[in-house]
Design a protein around this motif. Structure first.
Motif, PDB file in Angstrom:
ATOM      1  N   GLU A  22      32.178 -38.179  33.075  1.00 55.26           N
ATOM      2  CA  GLU A  22      32.383 -39.330  33.971  1.00 55.26           C
ATOM      3  C   GLU A  22      31.396 -40.472  33.736  1.00 55.26           C
ATOM      4  OE1 GLU A  22      30.120 -36.119  36.271  1.00 55.26           O
ATOM      5  OE2 GLU A  22      31.896 -36.159  35.001  1.00 55.26           O
ATOM      6  N   THR A  23      30.369 -40.265  32.904  1.00 57.96           N
ATOM      7  CA  THR A  23      29.394 -41.330  32.646  1.00 57.96           C
ATOM      8  C   THR A  23      29.643 -42.066  31.332  1.00 57.96           C
ATOM      9  OG1 THR A  23      27.811 -39.924  31.453  1.00 57.96           O
ATOM     10  CG2 THR A  23      27.625 -39.983  33.867  1.00 57.96           C
ATOM     11  N   TYR A  24      30.567 -41.572  30.520  1.00 57.44           N
ATOM     12  CA  TYR A  24      30.756 -42.149  29.183  1.00 57.44           C
ATOM     13  C   TYR A  24      31.091 -43.628  29.186  1.00 57.44           C
ATOM     14  CZ  TYR A  24      30.825 -37.429  27.234  1.00 57.44           C
ATOM     15  OH  TYR A  24      30.504 -36.163  26.863  1.00 57.44           O
ATOM     16  N   MET A  25      31.922 -44.043  30.120  1.00 55.08           N
ATOM     17  CA  MET A  25      32.401 -45.415  30.103  1.00 55.08           C
ATOM     18  C   MET A  25      31.322 -46.431  30.509  1.00 55.08           C
ATOM     19  SD  MET A  25      35.282 -44.828  28.902  1.00 55.08           S
ATOM     20  CE  MET A  25      36.571 -46.006  29.098  1.00 55.08           C
ATOM     21  N   HIS A  48      33.603 -33.123   3.645  1.00 59.52           N
ATOM     22  CA  HIS A  48      34.611 -33.483   4.642  1.00 59.52           C
ATOM     23  C   HIS A  48      34.044 -33.216   6.044  1.00 59.52           C
ATOM     24  CE1 HIS A  48      38.789 -34.379   5.611  1.00 59.52           C
ATOM     25  NE2 HIS A  48      38.612 -33.556   6.626  1.00 59.52           N
ATOM     26  N   ILE A  49      34.014 -34.237   6.874  1.00 57.59           N
ATOM     27  CA  ILE A  49      33.403 -34.132   8.201  1.00 57.59           C
ATOM     28  C   ILE A  49      34.495 -34.136   9.273  1.00 57.59           C
ATOM     29  CG2 ILE A  49      31.723 -35.113   9.802  1.00 57.59           C
ATOM     30  CD1 ILE A  49      30.543 -34.353   6.999  1.00 57.59           C
ATOM     31  N   VAL A  50      34.503 -33.079  10.091  1.00 57.65           N
ATOM     32  CA  VAL A  50      35.427 -32.976  11.218  1.00 57.65           C
ATOM     33  C   VAL A  50      34.596 -32.974  12.497  1.00 57.65           C
ATOM     34  CG1 VAL A  50      37.227 -31.600  12.346  1.00 57.65           C
ATOM     35  CG2 VAL A  50      37.044 -31.621   9.828  1.00 57.65           C
ATOM     36  N   MET A  51      34.748 -34.009  13.299  1.00 60.62           N
ATOM     37  CA  MET A  51      34.064 -34.062  14.586  1.00 60.62           C
ATOM     38  C   MET A  51      34.872 -33.261  15.600  1.00 60.62           C
ATOM     39  SD  MET A  51      31.382 -35.727  14.249  1.00 60.62           S
ATOM     40  CE  MET A  51      30.695 -36.687  12.938  1.00 60.62           C
ATOM     41  N   THR A  52      34.173 -32.461  16.380  1.00 62.07           N
ATOM     42  CA  THR A  52      34.828 -31.677  17.419  1.00 62.07           C
ATOM     43  C   THR A  52      34.175 -32.002  18.749  1.00 62.07           C
ATOM     44  OG1 THR A  52      33.340 -29.781  17.141  1.00 62.07           O
ATOM     45  CG2 THR A  52      35.365 -29.800  15.817  1.00 62.07           C
ATOM     46  N   THR A  53      34.983 -31.978  19.800  1.00 62.12           N
ATOM     47  CA  THR A  53      34.440 -32.277  21.119  1.00 62.12           C
ATOM     48  C   THR A  53      35.329 -31.702  22.216  1.00 62.12           C
ATOM     49  OG1 THR A  53      33.672 -34.037  22.591  1.00 62.12           O
ATOM     50  CG2 THR A  53      35.606 -34.542  21.222  1.00 62.12           C
ATOM     51  N   ALA A  54      34.703 -31.345  23.305  1.00 60.21           N
ATOM     52  CA  ALA A  54      35.444 -30.920  24.489  1.00 60.21           C
ATOM     53  C   ALA A  54      35.888 -32.128  25.314  1.00 60.21           C
ATOM     54  CB  ALA A  54      34.576 -29.987  25.341  1.00 60.21           C
ATOM     55  N   ARG A  55      35.502 -33.330  24.894  1.00 66.57           N
ATOM     56  CA  ARG A  55      35.916 -34.523  25.625  1.00 66.57           C
ATOM     57  C   ARG A  55      37.438 -34.537  25.778  1.00 66.57           C
ATOM     58  NH1 ARG A  55      32.574 -39.831  23.543  1.00 66.57           N
ATOM     59  NH2 ARG A  55      30.470 -38.940  23.640  1.00 66.57           N
ATOM     60  N   PRO A  56      37.927 -34.944  26.937  1.00 59.38           N
ATOM     61  CA  PRO A  56      39.374 -35.005  27.133  1.00 59.38           C
ATOM     62  C   PRO A  56      40.027 -36.077  26.266  1.00 59.38           C
ATOM     63  CG  PRO A  56      38.188 -35.611  29.149  1.00 59.38           C
ATOM     64  CD  PRO A  56      37.164 -35.275  28.123  1.00 59.38           C
ATOM     65  N   GLU A  57      41.299 -35.890  26.000  1.00 58.02           N
ATOM     66  CA  GLU A  57      42.065 -36.782  25.128  1.00 58.02           C
ATOM     67  C   GLU A  57      42.023 -38.228  25.610  1.00 58.02           C
ATOM     68  OE1 GLU A  57      43.910 -37.916  21.841  1.00 58.02           O
ATOM     69  OE2 GLU A  57      43.415 -35.809  22.155  1.00 58.02           O
ATOM     70  N   TYR A  58      41.959 -38.466  26.908  1.00 58.80           N
ATOM     71  CA  TYR A  58      41.945 -39.853  27.398  1.00 58.80           C
ATOM     72  C   TYR A  58      40.691 -40.608  26.947  1.00 58.80           C
ATOM     73  CZ  TYR A  58      38.703 -38.825  31.287  1.00 58.80           C
ATOM     74  OH  TYR A  58      37.612 -38.476  32.042  1.00 58.80           O
TER      75      TYR A  58
END
Length: 124
Positions: A22-25, A48-58
């Protein structure tokens, strides 16, 4: 012929200091320099770099913007992965040679000297 590695790298707590979704924006990411430098170097060397995150798709466009603004290079971005333990399963061509590794960094600290050496050794 050199075989290039695929590096799966988490974002929050690994490349950026951890923040709540909720603080990202309304906050800027604080870069963890040791990890970012290592990822960018690996990218420049052809890995080859693949970024992974639990951040929601929105938050995809916002995440892409943050990565771009902080000059973090990558090939793919995978969103909404589980927030729990991550397990990498890979095959072994030769039973004596591991083809998958895990590097666990302390949240917000980046690579220590031992982890940096392991990372560099794997990529060389």
């Amino acid at each position: 012929m050199k075989k290039y590695c695929t590096i799966f790298c988490d974002i929050d707590g690994t490349l950026f200091e951890y923040r709540k979704f909720e603080t990202y924006m309304n906050t800027k990411p604080q870069v963890i320099t040791s990890t970012v430098n290592s990822i960018n170097k690996a990218f420049d060397e052809g890995h080859h770099i693949v970024m992974t995150t639990a951040r929601p798709e929105y938050l995809r466009e916002h995440t892409i913007k943050e990565l771009k603004e902080t000059n973090i290079n990558y090939h793919k971005l995978v969103m909404e992965i589980g927030r729990g333990t991550r397990i990498l399963i890979n095959d072994k061509e030769n039973p004596l040679i591991d083809r998958a590794y895990g590097v666990n960094v302390v949240r917000n600290k980046g690579f220590d000297d031992k982890q940096q050496k392991l990372f560099d050794d794997i990529l060389s």
